[in-house]
Design a protein around this motif. Structure first.
Motif, short mmCIF file in Angstrom:
data_model
loop_
_atom_site.label_atom_id
_atom_site.label_comp_id
_atom_site.label_asym_id
_atom_site.label_seq_id
_atom_site.Cartn_x
_atom_site.Cartn_y
_atom_site.Cartn_z
N ILE A 179 -21.82 -23.32 -21.34
CA ILE A 179 -20.62 -23.14 -20.45
C ILE A 179 -19.23 -23.48 -20.81
O ILE A 179 -19.27 -24.70 -21.45
CB ILE A 179 -20.95 -23.73 -19.26
CG1 ILE A 179 -22.30 -23.27 -18.64
CG2 ILE A 179 -19.99 -24.01 -18.13
CD1 ILE A 179 -23.05 -23.53 -17.26
N ALA A 180 -18.39 -22.63 -20.92
CA ALA A 180 -17.07 -23.07 -21.26
C ALA A 180 -16.30 -23.78 -20.02
O ALA A 180 -16.26 -23.64 -18.89
CB ALA A 180 -16.17 -21.77 -21.44
N VAL A 181 -15.87 -24.87 -20.63
CA VAL A 181 -14.91 -25.53 -19.73
C VAL A 181 -13.83 -26.16 -20.30
O VAL A 181 -13.54 -26.27 -21.61
CB VAL A 181 -15.93 -27.15 -19.19
CG1 VAL A 181 -17.12 -26.83 -18.71
CG2 VAL A 181 -15.89 -28.06 -20.50
N ALA A 182 -12.81 -26.45 -19.28
CA ALA A 182 -11.61 -26.85 -19.71
C ALA A 182 -11.36 -28.33 -20.60
O ALA A 182 -10.86 -28.70 -21.42
CB ALA A 182 -10.34 -26.63 -18.93
N ASP A 183 -12.17 -29.24 -19.54
CA ASP A 183 -12.15 -30.72 -20.05
C ASP A 183 -13.62 -30.96 -20.06
O ASP A 183 -14.28 -31.09 -18.89
CB ASP A 183 -11.35 -31.48 -18.64
CG ASP A 183 -11.08 -32.79 -19.11
OD1 ASP A 183 -9.91 -33.29 -19.06
OD2 ASP A 183 -12.28 -33.51 -19.28
N LEU A 184 -13.93 -31.72 -21.09
CA LEU A 184 -15.34 -32.14 -21.25
C LEU A 184 -15.88 -33.07 -20.55
O LEU A 184 -16.72 -33.21 -19.83
CB LEU A 184 -15.55 -32.35 -23.06
CG LEU A 184 -17.11 -32.66 -23.13
CD1 LEU A 184 -17.92 -31.11 -22.86
CD2 LEU A 184 -17.47 -33.00 -24.47
N ASP A 185 -14.95 -34.25 -20.49
CA ASP A 185 -15.21 -35.45 -19.66
C ASP A 185 -15.30 -35.28 -18.01
O ASP A 185 -16.33 -35.80 -17.47
CB ASP A 185 -14.27 -36.42 -20.05
CG ASP A 185 -14.19 -36.95 -21.33
OD1 ASP A 185 -15.30 -37.16 -22.03
OD2 ASP A 185 -13.17 -37.11 -22.01
N GLU A 186 -14.29 -34.23 -17.64
CA GLU A 186 -14.45 -33.94 -16.29
C GLU A 186 -15.85 -33.12 -15.82
O GLU A 186 -16.35 -33.34 -14.88
CB GLU A 186 -13.21 -33.04 -15.85
CG GLU A 186 -12.01 -33.91 -15.49
CD GLU A 186 -11.02 -32.93 -14.79
OE1 GLU A 186 -11.18 -31.81 -14.81
OE2 GLU A 186 -9.73 -33.49 -14.98
N ALA A 187 -16.14 -32.28 -16.84
CA ALA A 187 -17.31 -31.43 -16.84
C ALA A 187 -18.58 -32.19 -16.73
O ALA A 187 -19.51 -32.38 -15.92
CB ALA A 187 -17.28 -30.35 -17.84
N ILE A 188 -18.62 -33.16 -17.75
CA ILE A 188 -19.75 -34.19 -17.79
C ILE A 188 -20.08 -34.97 -16.43
O ILE A 188 -21.06 -35.04 -15.95
CB ILE A 188 -19.64 -35.18 -18.97
CG1 ILE A 188 -19.62 -34.47 -20.22
CG2 ILE A 188 -20.65 -36.49 -18.77
CD1 ILE A 188 -19.41 -35.33 -21.49
N GLU A 189 -18.66 -35.38 -16.04
CA GLU A 189 -18.71 -36.17 -14.73
C GLU A 189 -19.26 -35.34 -13.56
O GLU A 189 -20.13 -35.83 -12.75
CB GLU A 189 -17.53 -36.69 -14.47
CG GLU A 189 -17.36 -38.05 -13.65
CD GLU A 189 -18.16 -39.00 -13.75
OE1 GLU A 189 -18.60 -39.08 -14.85
OE2 GLU A 189 -18.53 -39.93 -12.75
N LYS A 231 -22.67 -36.43 -11.53
CA LYS A 231 -22.52 -36.49 -9.71
C LYS A 231 -23.41 -35.28 -9.01
O LYS A 231 -24.10 -35.77 -8.07
CB LYS A 231 -21.11 -36.68 -9.39
CG LYS A 231 -20.44 -37.93 -10.09
CD LYS A 231 -19.28 -38.17 -9.30
CE LYS A 231 -18.43 -39.65 -9.35
NZ LYS A 231 -17.11 -39.81 -9.42
N ALA A 232 -23.08 -34.24 -9.36
CA ALA A 232 -23.53 -33.08 -8.45
C ALA A 232 -24.95 -32.74 -8.88
O ALA A 232 -25.63 -32.62 -7.82
CB ALA A 232 -22.55 -31.79 -8.86
N PHE A 233 -25.38 -32.84 -10.15
CA PHE A 233 -26.76 -32.26 -10.47
C PHE A 233 -27.71 -33.57 -11.04
O PHE A 233 -28.72 -33.00 -11.62
CB PHE A 233 -26.66 -31.25 -11.49
CG PHE A 233 -25.86 -29.90 -10.75
CD1 PHE A 233 -26.08 -29.64 -9.46
CD2 PHE A 233 -25.19 -29.26 -11.25
CE1 PHE A 233 -25.60 -28.54 -8.91
CE2 PHE A 233 -24.21 -28.26 -11.14
CZ PHE A 233 -24.40 -27.84 -9.70
N ASP A 234 -27.43 -34.74 -11.10
CA ASP A 234 -28.11 -35.80 -11.72
C ASP A 234 -28.61 -35.41 -13.27
O ASP A 234 -29.31 -35.77 -13.61
CB ASP A 234 -29.30 -35.92 -11.12
CG ASP A 234 -29.07 -36.65 -9.65
OD1 ASP A 234 -27.83 -36.79 -9.37
OD2 ASP A 234 -29.86 -36.22 -8.83
N MET A 235 -27.37 -34.91 -13.88
CA MET A 235 -27.85 -34.37 -15.39
C MET A 235 -27.20 -35.38 -16.35
O MET A 235 -25.91 -35.78 -15.96
CB MET A 235 -27.41 -32.90 -15.66
CG MET A 235 -28.35 -31.90 -14.87
SD MET A 235 -27.87 -30.32 -14.83
CE MET A 235 -28.11 -30.09 -16.56
#
Ligand code: V0V
Length: 140
Positions: A10-20, A24-28
């Motif tokens: 999955i392409a994301v702009a900001d890795l740290d924000e995406a990890i967070e 938080k959303a999916f317990d991953m």
């Protein structure tokens, strides 16, 4: 030919924000994180339960990164589907014989010292397909 789904990228702009967000959303949780200069990405692997399959978050390292280009054109979201293979050279050759374009003449270095190649999305129904031969000593 393919032994399992290795990961979905999955392409994301900001890795740290995406990890967070995924935490938080999916317990991953992140099981592996690295920078791959050759591929122009900062990336994180997140485990999907005990399935052995992962989610790979991909953020661009710079403006010339394939992920930067993807984000510009398509926005954040699904960028690739990766299958585990036992021999990336043999599978690449078979797919070439079947008329599919592989992106690299030789496998390159992927996550955690895996060996990778890609099928061009135009030859795979609009899906960027990655082949992953894992390094012998890894479980992700
Ligand atoms: C482009 N297209 C895609 C696509 N990227 N279609 C589906 N999924 C994608 N991810 C379509 C695009 O909409 C165009 O269609 C056409 O292909 C040409 O696109 P383009 O924007 O001109 O892009 P190109 O040709 O500059 O680059 C596309 C490729 C590039 C696939 C060749 O993204 C690439 O080299 N990808 C492989 C490397 C990679 O993705 N690295 C980052 C992950 P229309 O508009 O002409 O119809 S690194 C990684 O996965 C690692 C380290 C790992 O797993 O271990």
């Amino acid at each position: 030919m393919f032994t399992q789904i290795d990961h979905v990228g999955i392409a994301v702009a900001d890795l740290d924000e995406a990890i967070e967000f995924y935490r938080k959303a999916f317990d991953m949780e992140v099981v592996h994180e690295e920078t791959n200069e050759e591929q122009g990405v900062r990336e994180a692997m997140l485990a999907v339960g005990g399935s052995g399959s992962c989610l790979q978050l991909l953020a661009p390292l710079n403006e010339s990164s394939t992920i930067a280009k993807f984000l510009e054109k398509s926005g954040p979201g699904l960028q690739q589907l990766a299958y585990t293979v036992t021999d990336v050279d043999a599978v690449s050759e078979t797919l070439r014989e079947r008329g599919l374009r592989l992106l690299y003449p030789e496998a390159r270095r992927g996550t955690a010292n895996s060996r990778i190649n890609f099928v061009h999305p135009k030859d795979a129904g609009g899906v960027l397909v990655e082949l992953v031969e894992k390094a012998k000593d890894t479980d992700h």
